[in-house]
Scaffold this motif. Structure first.
Motif, short mmCIF file in Angstrom:
data_model
loop_
_atom_site.label_atom_id
_atom_site.label_comp_id
_atom_site.label_asym_id
_atom_site.label_seq_id
_atom_site.Cartn_x
_atom_site.Cartn_y
_atom_site.Cartn_z
N THR A 8 32.78 26.07 42.79
CA THR A 8 32.99 27.11 41.79
C THR A 8 34.02 28.13 42.25
O THR A 8 34.78 28.68 41.45
N GLY A 9 34.05 28.39 43.57
CA GLY A 9 35.08 29.30 44.08
C GLY A 9 36.47 28.73 43.89
O GLY A 9 37.41 29.45 43.49
N LEU A 10 36.63 27.43 44.19
CA LEU A 10 37.94 26.79 44.00
C LEU A 10 38.32 26.77 42.51
O LEU A 10 39.49 27.00 42.16
N LEU A 11 37.33 26.51 41.64
CA LEU A 11 37.61 26.53 40.21
C LEU A 11 38.02 27.92 39.75
O LEU A 11 38.89 28.07 38.88
N THR A 12 37.43 28.94 40.31
CA THR A 12 37.80 30.31 39.94
C THR A 12 39.23 30.62 40.36
O THR A 12 40.01 31.21 39.59
N VAL A 13 39.58 30.21 41.58
CA VAL A 13 40.96 30.43 42.04
C VAL A 13 41.94 29.64 41.18
O VAL A 13 42.99 30.17 40.76
N ALA A 14 41.59 28.37 40.92
CA ALA A 14 42.49 27.56 40.08
C ALA A 14 42.59 28.12 38.67
O ALA A 14 43.68 28.16 38.07
N GLY A 15 41.45 28.59 38.14
CA GLY A 15 41.47 29.17 36.80
C GLY A 15 42.23 30.47 36.73
O GLY A 15 42.60 30.91 35.63
N LEU A 38 51.31 30.03 31.80
CA LEU A 38 51.50 30.89 30.64
C LEU A 38 52.39 32.09 30.93
O LEU A 38 53.00 32.65 30.00
N ARG A 39 52.40 32.55 32.18
CA ARG A 39 53.23 33.67 32.62
C ARG A 39 52.96 34.94 31.81
O ARG A 39 53.87 35.68 31.43
N VAL A 40 51.71 35.16 31.51
CA VAL A 40 51.30 36.41 30.86
C VAL A 40 50.13 36.98 31.64
O VAL A 40 49.29 36.23 32.15
N PRO A 41 50.02 38.29 31.74
CA PRO A 41 48.92 38.88 32.51
C PRO A 41 47.56 38.53 31.96
O PRO A 41 46.58 38.44 32.71
N GLU A 42 47.46 38.32 30.66
CA GLU A 42 46.16 38.02 30.08
C GLU A 42 45.59 36.70 30.59
O GLU A 42 44.38 36.45 30.47
N ALA A 43 46.43 35.84 31.17
CA ALA A 43 45.95 34.56 31.68
C ALA A 43 44.96 34.72 32.83
O ALA A 43 44.15 33.84 33.11
N VAL A 44 45.04 35.89 33.49
CA VAL A 44 44.10 36.14 34.60
C VAL A 44 42.67 36.18 34.09
O VAL A 44 41.72 35.90 34.84
N LEU A 45 42.47 36.52 32.84
CA LEU A 45 41.12 36.62 32.30
C LEU A 45 40.39 35.29 32.32
O LEU A 45 39.16 35.25 32.37
N ILE A 46 41.15 34.19 32.29
CA ILE A 46 40.50 32.88 32.37
C ILE A 46 39.79 32.72 33.72
O ILE A 46 38.64 32.26 33.81
N GLY A 47 40.48 33.10 34.78
CA GLY A 47 39.87 33.04 36.10
C GLY A 47 38.71 34.01 36.24
O GLY A 47 37.68 33.69 36.87
N VAL A 48 38.86 35.19 35.64
CA VAL A 48 37.75 36.17 35.70
C VAL A 48 36.52 35.62 34.98
O VAL A 48 35.39 35.71 35.49
N ALA A 49 36.73 35.01 33.81
CA ALA A 49 35.61 34.43 33.08
C ALA A 49 34.97 33.29 33.86
O ALA A 49 33.72 33.17 33.92
N THR A 50 35.80 32.46 34.49
CA THR A 50 35.25 31.37 35.30
C THR A 50 34.43 31.90 36.47
O THR A 50 33.36 31.37 36.80
N GLY A 51 34.94 32.96 37.11
CA GLY A 51 34.21 33.55 38.22
C GLY A 51 32.88 34.14 37.80
O GLY A 51 31.86 34.00 38.48
#
Length: 388
Positions: free
Chosen positions: A117-124, A132-145
């Motif tokens: 799950t940690g690796l999936l969070t980093v990858a996400g 995507l090159r947009v800051p909002e893309a970080v939210l995918i990793g936050v949600a995964t975490g």
């Protein structure tokens, strides 16, 4: 052959029912996680939401009974939920399944799931940001975490604390068990010590009393009876004094009697044996020896003379103590054979006590017939230096 799963715990049933009812409530008021127009929503209707909700609620029944199976099915259900408008209760129940899989699952799974799950969070976090090159893309990793890594890490921490607590409890039980064993061994050793002291202090006097009282009853001669009664009185008085001393030890809790017998008292011991009718010779010049060795040697000689009085034949009894090569050798020889006079039965406790005394000091003991004689041999190691 069908595999029968264990019956779910009552708490797990309550969690499943609460999650299902909560999801139905959110579904009933039309509160979804994603709008119907979102690109990933393949089934925008309301009814598809109930499928992953029901599957996830059913997986909650397996959170302890089969945590890995529940997590696999729950993962499939939450992936299916992402293709619908979604339900918050489904996501929350999935986080509980992730937590339970780490907490209640096998150790191997408990170690792997946080890493995965940690690796999936980093990858996400990294992959969407790069693509995507947009800051909002970080939210995918936050949600995964939040959905995967956080409950897995929490389960790992709680599991470690529980295992540490269980290990501490087992150590405490083991320590208590060892303490109880030590206490029992100490009590047994103290009982054996007191039994040896009681036997060695009193048996000599009682044996003399028994022998001379039998002689006084069997020989009708005034002088013999008077002499026997004199010996009986002397041994009775000495035996009472020894008993009082032993009672004082038990009452006051002292480790040793106030006046511990020493090798200097061997002369008086031999004189008492002569009074009892033994022909005893003494050859003892061992010098100073440690107190435990001195007490053991004295008691071995005392018990050997008692046995000679009880069981020996008429003849000379020799007592010899020699110190050489770092050991004190004790040797008592008495006549051995059939005896016509009065005899006192023995229990064998004296030989056991002498052997125990020698063994406690790391020495050797042997007793038995040697031709026409009965010989007692004891070898007691002597520590060089201060004998005290």
């Amino acid at each position: 052959m069908a595999v029968r799963l264990p019956r779910p715990a009552r708490f797990d049933v309550a969690v499943a029912v609460a999650g299902l009812l909560g999801g139905l409530l959110l579904w009933g008021i039309g509160l979804g996680v994603r709008p119907a127009t979102e690109a990933f929503v393949l089934w925008p209707g309301r009814w598809p939401i109930l499928v992953p909700l029901a599957v996830t609620a059913g997986c909650e029944l397996l959170r302890r009974a089969a945590p890995r199976t529940g997590l696999l099915l729950g993962t499939a259900a939450v992936v299916l939920d992402t293709l619908t408008r979604g339900n918050l209760a489904t996501v929350l129940m999935f986080t509980d399944l992730m937590y339970a899989a780490v907490l209640y699952g096998p150790p191997a799974s408990a170690r792997r799931i946080p890493w995965i799950t940690g690796l999936l969070t980093v990858a996400g976090t990294v992959v969407p940001l790069v693509v995507l090159r947009v800051p909002e893309a970080v939210l995918i990793g936050v949600a995964t975490g939040l959905v995967a890594f956080t409950p897995a890490a929490t389960g790992w921490i709680v599991r470690n604390h529980r295992e540490a607590a269980e290990a501490a409890r087992l150590r405490a039980e083991q320590t208590a068990l060892l303490a109880e064993m030590d206490r029992s061994q100490a009590v047994t050793a103290e009982r054996a010590r007191m039994a040896r002291e009681l036997h060695d202090m009193v048996a000599n006097h009682l044996s003399a009393i028994a022998i001379h009282s039998t002689a006084a009853l069997s020989i009708d001669e005034p002088d013999t009876s008077r002499e026997a009664l004199t010996v009986i009185r002397e041994n009775s008085v000495e035996g009472l004094a020894e008993m009082r001393r032993l009672i004082g030890i038990l009452r006051d809790g002292d480790d040793e009697p106030a006046a511990v017998p020493t090798l200097d008292g061997l002369g008086a011991l031999v004189d008492g044996a002569r009074t009892g009718g033994l022909d005893v010779t003494l050859d003892a010049a061992p010098g100073r020896v440690p107190a435990p060795v001195e007490l053991a040697a004295y008691r071995i000689v005392q018990e050997s003379l008692t046995n000679a009085l009880k069981h020996g034949c008429p003849g000379r009894v020799s007592v010899a103590l020699v110190r050489r090569d770092g050991v004190l050798e004790v040797r008592v020889t008495s006549p051995y054979g059939r005896r016509d006079g009065p005899r006192v039965p023995g229990s064998g406790a004296g030989l056991v006590g002498m052997r125990e005394r020698a063994a406690l000091l790391g020495g050797a003991f042997d007793a038995g017939p040697d031709g026409a004689s009965w010989t007692v041999r004891a070898t007691l190691p002597v520590t060089e230096g201060d004998p005290a």
